[in-house]
Design a protein around this motif. Structure first.
Motif, PDB file in Angstrom:
ATOM      1  N   ALA A  62       0.833  -1.201   0.000  1.00 34.07           N
ATOM      2  CA  ALA A  62       0.000   0.000   0.000  1.00 34.07           C
ATOM      3  C   ALA A  62       0.872   1.257   0.000  1.00 34.07           C
ATOM      4  O   ALA A  62       0.579   2.228  -0.700  1.00 34.07           O
ATOM      5  N   ALA A  63       1.960   1.218   0.761  1.00 35.74           N
ATOM      6  CA  ALA A  63       2.873   2.366   0.799  1.00 35.74           C
ATOM      7  C   ALA A  63       3.506   2.578  -0.574  1.00 35.74           C
ATOM      8  O   ALA A  63       3.669   3.710  -1.034  1.00 35.74           O
ATOM      9  N   GLN A  64       3.816   1.466  -1.247  1.00 36.48           N
ATOM     10  CA  GLN A  64       4.376   1.562  -2.600  1.00 36.48           C
ATOM     11  C   GLN A  64       3.366   2.201  -3.550  1.00 36.48           C
ATOM     12  O   GLN A  64       3.744   2.877  -4.497  1.00 36.48           O
ATOM     13  N   LEU A  65       2.094   1.966  -3.265  1.00 37.37           N
ATOM     14  CA  LEU A  65       1.048   2.530  -4.124  1.00 37.37           C
ATOM     15  C   LEU A  65       0.716   3.969  -3.733  1.00 37.37           C
ATOM     16  O   LEU A  65      -0.238   4.548  -4.251  1.00 37.37           O
ATOM     17  N   GLY A  66       1.460   4.507  -2.768  1.00 36.07           N
ATOM     18  CA  GLY A  66       1.261   5.901  -2.401  1.00 36.07           C
ATOM     19  C   GLY A  66       0.318   6.130  -1.235  1.00 36.07           C
ATOM     20  O   GLY A  66      -0.053   7.258  -0.928  1.00 36.07           O
ATOM     21  N   LYS A  67      -0.061   5.050  -0.554  1.00 41.38           N
ATOM     22  CA  LYS A  67      -0.984   5.187   0.582  1.00 41.38           C
ATOM     23  C   LYS A  67      -0.212   5.515   1.857  1.00 41.38           C
ATOM     24  O   LYS A  67       0.943   5.138   2.015  1.00 41.38           O
ATOM     25  N   ARG A  68      -0.933   6.198   2.768  1.00 41.78           N
ATOM     26  CA  ARG A  68      -0.403   6.310   4.128  1.00 41.78           C
ATOM     27  C   ARG A  68      -0.897   5.067   4.856  1.00 41.78           C
ATOM     28  O   ARG A  68      -2.040   4.998   5.277  1.00 41.78           O
ATOM     29  N   ALA A  69      -0.021   4.065   4.977  1.00 41.28           N
ATOM     30  CA  ALA A  69      -0.457   2.744   5.429  1.00 41.28           C
ATOM     31  C   ALA A  69       0.050   2.404   6.826  1.00 41.28           C
ATOM     32  O   ALA A  69       1.130   2.836   7.223  1.00 41.28           O
ATOM     33  N   ALA A  70      -0.786   1.651   7.551  1.00 41.12           N
ATOM     34  CA  ALA A  70      -0.388   1.184   8.885  1.00 41.12           C
ATOM     35  C   ALA A  70      -0.839  -0.260   9.051  1.00 41.12           C
ATOM     36  O   ALA A  70      -1.881  -0.651   8.547  1.00 41.12           O
ATOM     37  N   VAL A  71      -0.035  -1.034   9.760  1.00 38.53           N
ATOM     38  CA  VAL A  71      -0.439  -2.404  10.082  1.00 38.53           C
ATOM     39  C   VAL A  71      -0.539  -2.531  11.607  1.00 38.53           C
ATOM     40  O   VAL A  71       0.316  -2.056  12.336  1.00 38.53           O
TER      41      VAL A  71
ATOM     42  N   ASP B 288       5.913   6.956  -2.451  1.00 39.47           N
ATOM     43  CA  ASP B 288       5.144   8.168  -2.185  1.00 39.47           C
ATOM     44  C   ASP B 288       4.391   8.091  -0.867  1.00 39.47           C
ATOM     45  O   ASP B 288       4.131   9.096  -0.229  1.00 39.47           O
ATOM     46  N   GLY B 289       4.053   6.888  -0.476  1.00 39.38           N
ATOM     47  CA  GLY B 289       3.257   6.736   0.735  1.00 39.38           C
ATOM     48  C   GLY B 289       4.111   6.623   1.982  1.00 39.38           C
ATOM     49  O   GLY B 289       5.315   6.879   1.956  1.00 39.38           O
ATOM     50  N   THR B 290       3.448   6.240   3.082  1.00 41.66           N
ATOM     51  CA  THR B 290       4.170   6.000   4.327  1.00 41.66           C
ATOM     52  C   THR B 290       3.803   4.619   4.850  1.00 41.66           C
ATOM     53  O   THR B 290       2.780   4.046   4.464  1.00 41.66           O
ATOM     54  N   PHE B 291       4.647   4.116   5.744  1.00 41.94           N
ATOM     55  CA  PHE B 291       4.447   2.767   6.266  1.00 41.94           C
ATOM     56  C   PHE B 291       4.684   2.781   7.774  1.00 41.94           C
ATOM     57  O   PHE B 291       5.766   3.129   8.228  1.00 41.94           O
ATOM     58  N   SER B 292       3.648   2.448   8.530  1.00 41.00           N
ATOM     59  CA  SER B 292       3.764   2.451   9.996  1.00 41.00           C
ATOM     60  C   SER B 292       3.287   1.129  10.569  1.00 41.00           C
ATOM     61  O   SER B 292       2.552   0.388   9.922  1.00 41.00           O
ATOM     62  N   ALA B 293       3.703   0.865  11.800  1.00 36.86           N
ATOM     63  CA  ALA B 293       3.260  -0.354  12.480  1.00 36.86           C
ATOM     64  C   ALA B 293       2.901  -0.063  13.926  1.00 36.86           C
ATOM     65  O   ALA B 293       3.473   0.813  14.556  1.00 36.86           O
TER      66      ALA B 293
END
Lengths: 305, 365
Positions: B45-54, B93-98
């Motif tokens: 999702a982050a690769q697709l530009g989303k601000r993503a969290a798991v 473009d997106g971000t990746f959080s956990a």
């Protein structure tokens, strides 16, 4: 085995699987997906074939009738232990069968308590196992694979704070003495030769040691691939491989051998002893009964029984 | 209704699903690699530009290990930098959080939050039943995971949240959990315990409680009554929350993915799960089959004539995988991704990226 006097000598050494299998009650624990159930089945099968009157216990398997006890082979019985039914049995044993006792048991709240109340539910299941152990020479228990498996033993730690006085307190005390006694009860932890399952099995071991400090668990590493020589051009330490993917079947097998060696070497270095079960090819056996059959042979050929 | 089901059954790639839903819930039995898949989904999702969290409610800290995180965290930890370092050639473009909340702390907090008074909070801290309940009651972990999800969603910080459901024996445990917890709050049950007038009315209950007290000792009854009255006091708020959660799960924002291993034995479980999802009116997005070895046999690298004693085992696993694919996809169940079995344990963000990239390259059908 000679005991080395170490500062940590309070911790009991890991017993051999062969020794643990001689004990009257055997708990088999492990995380989901490691093949714990089939290992339990294999142990029960092998013990019954050695001529021991054996009970194989599953705890509240939703796919089987509640509380069902069935004879599945000579000297081998299977029980799907159910807390609600065991609670009923226990209550009738303690207060005697009477209309009042029936009313107590049929009460909706009481049913709910046995089914879900923290502490009671777990104690009831363990109590049933403890009770049954007097009727068999071996009882082999397939512990739940989730956190609830731990919760089962956790309840033995909590009972004293929960139940002060009363028959439950007394029975729980005696039951725990049995499960803590390395002469009467064995604990087996099943793992896979992969990093995460191995690590999780150590967590399980740690947890069991806290509850039963004098009754250390033994380890079984399940589904190991045949050990072979491996081309020298693949680095022995998997973390040094450029990619986590394998290129073809043979490459995968080579890397698998190295991976297992790498993971298990860490264990051997820490003097963590374990028994190994070889991977049963699905082409050879694909039902759990068939796999258990092969594994029970491995128990004998491996000298564990 | 039928039209809806048909639309639901149309195959989607993971990328399409990530674009369509704001929240993805991954379900599956223990040991199938749900945590890995969840983390990889957030990465994708982050690769697709989303601000993503798991989010993973995970006592075993599996996600932590693979991500290189050292401890549980109640708030999202931004790992975008790790991701960028792991793939310098890609633009992210997106971000990746956990997030890895501690389930125990949460249920206590949750009940405290629901309770208006300080006295109740103190009762909770004192009562041993609460301590045990939070660890052991089947359902609390699952329920708290949903609470966490809702809270995080409300912050508006993320436009893609992946919820890794707690490990359990069967995937349905997650769907049934909120109901189990709600049952605990069921009015009639608690009322019996806490309202003296009712207890006087029901002679049978009084006798039952008397017998229970004889069996358990007096301390247990005191704690049980205390426990029940605390739950009773927060019941109304709880039920309101419960309803809100159900509405969210049924909304267009949420999609469910089931993770499974390629074994035919998994098929009945999968089919049952999908049916149950539809009964709940939740949106099933598809099946992700993890740890597949089929790719090894399709490889274009020079065929090697050498053999190995492990080969029959691997061949057997491959055949089982083919049977599994047929069994799993029968009954119109769609497969949205097939992920490769890795040759080593997942150690790092880099390794997880291989899984995330496989969503693209190993897309089935």
């Amino acid at each position: 085995m000679t005991k080395k006097p170490k500062p940590t000598s309070k911790i009991a050494a890991i017993p051999l699987l062969s020794e643990v299998l001689t004990r009257p009650v055997i708990f088999v624990s492990g995380k989901g997906g490691v093949g714990k159930s089939v290992v339990t089945q294999a142990i029960a099968l092998a013990l019954s074939r050695k001529g021991r009157r054996t009970l194989w216990v599953e705890l509240e398997d939703p796919l089987k009738p509640r509380g069902q006890l069935s004879k599945i082979a000579p000297k081998l019985w299977r029980l799907n232990c159910d807390a609600e039914m065991s609670f009923e049995e226990y209550a009738l044993l303690k207060i005697g069968d009477s209309p009042l006792a029936r009313m107590f048991i049929d009460n909706k709240l009481m049913r709910y308590l046995a089914k879900a109340a923290p502490g009671i539910h777990e104690l009831v299941l363990l109590g049933k196992i403890w009770h049954e152990s007097s009727r068999y020479e071996s009882v082999v228990v397939d512990m739940p694979s989730t956190g609830h498996g731990l919760a089962l033993f956790q309840s033995t730690k909590n009972y004293a704070t929960l139940f002060r006085g009363g028959p439950i307190h007394e029975d729980a005390e005696e039951m725990i003495l049995t499960f803590a006694d390395s002469g009467k009860t064995g604990h087996v932890i099943v793992a896979l030769p992969e990093e995460m399952p191995l690590r999780e099995s150590l967590d399980l071991d740690q947890f069991l040691m806290e509850i039963f400090p004098k009754n250390r668990a033994t380890f079984v590493v399940n589904r190991t691939f045949p050990k072979t020589g491996v081309p020298a051009n693949i680095p022995a330490d998997p973390t040094n491989w450029p990619s986590p993917l394998a290129e073809n079947p043979l490459d995968y097998l080579n890397r698998r051998v190295l991976l297992e060696e790498h993971n298990l070497r860490i264990w051997r270095d820490q003097e963590l002893s374990f028994a190994e079960f070889g991977y049963v090819s699905p082409a050879e056996a694909h039902t759990s009964a068939a796999i258990a059959e092969v594994l029970s042979e491995q128990l004998v050929t491996g000298g564990h029984l | 209704m039928n039209a809806n089901v048909d639309a639901d059954m149309k195959a989607n790639s993971i990328d399409e699903i990530l674009k369509r839903r704001r929240i993805i819930i991954t379900c599956g039995t223990g040991g199938v690699g749900k945590t890995t898949v969840s983390a990889a989904l957030a990465m994708r999702a982050a690769q697709l530009g989303k601000r993503a969290a798991v989010i993973t409610i995970d006592p075993a800290r599996r996600l932590a290990t693979s991500l290189g995180l050292t401890e549980l965290s109640e708030t999202p930890v931004d790992l975008t930098r790790n991701l960028r370092e792991a793939m310098p050639s890609h633009k992210i473009d997106g971000t990746f959080s956990a997030l890895m909340p501690n389930a125990k702390a949460n249920f206590d907090d949750f009940v405290k939050e629901l309770s208006a008074s300080k006295t109740i909070a103190e009762q909770i801290a004192r009562n041993p039943l609460f301590q045990i309940f939070t660890k052991e009651f089947s359902g609390t972990n699952e329920y708290m995971a949903l609470e966490r999800l809702q809270a995080l969603d409300l912050t508006g910080q993320f436009d893609c949240i992946i919820l890794d459901t707690p490990p359990s024996r069967n995937a349905l445990a997650f769907l049934n959990a909120p109901k189990l917890v709600a049952e605990l709050f069921e009015e009639r049950l608690i009322r019996w315990l806490v309202l003296p007038a009712n207890r006087l009315l029901s002679a049978g209950m009084r006798k039952a409680l008397g017998i229970l007290e004889k069996l358990t000792g007096a301390g247990f009854m005191t704690n049980l009554l205390d426990f029940a009255s605390t739950l009773f006091s927060v019941r109304v708020q709880f039920l309101a929350n419960f309803e809100k959660t159900t509405r969210l799960l049924q909304s267009e924002a949420v999609g469910f993915i089931m993770v499974t291993t390629p074994t035919p034995e998994a098929a009945p479980d999968v089919h049952h799960f999908v049916r149950t999802l539809q009964e709940h009116r939740f949106h099933f997005e598809g099946l992700t089959i993890n740890r597949t070895i089929g790719y090894l046999f399709k490889s274009t690298s020079k065929p090697n004539q050498a053999t190995s004693p492990g080969l029959p085992v691997l061949e057997g696993i491959r055949k089982r995988e083919e049977q599994a694919m047929r069994a799993l996809s029968s009954g119109n169940i769609r497969i949205c991704a097939m992920l490769p079995e890795l040759a080593r344990d997942i150690h790092s963000v880099e390794d997880l990226l291989y899984v995330a990239n496989a969503f693209e390259t190993h897309h089935a059908q």
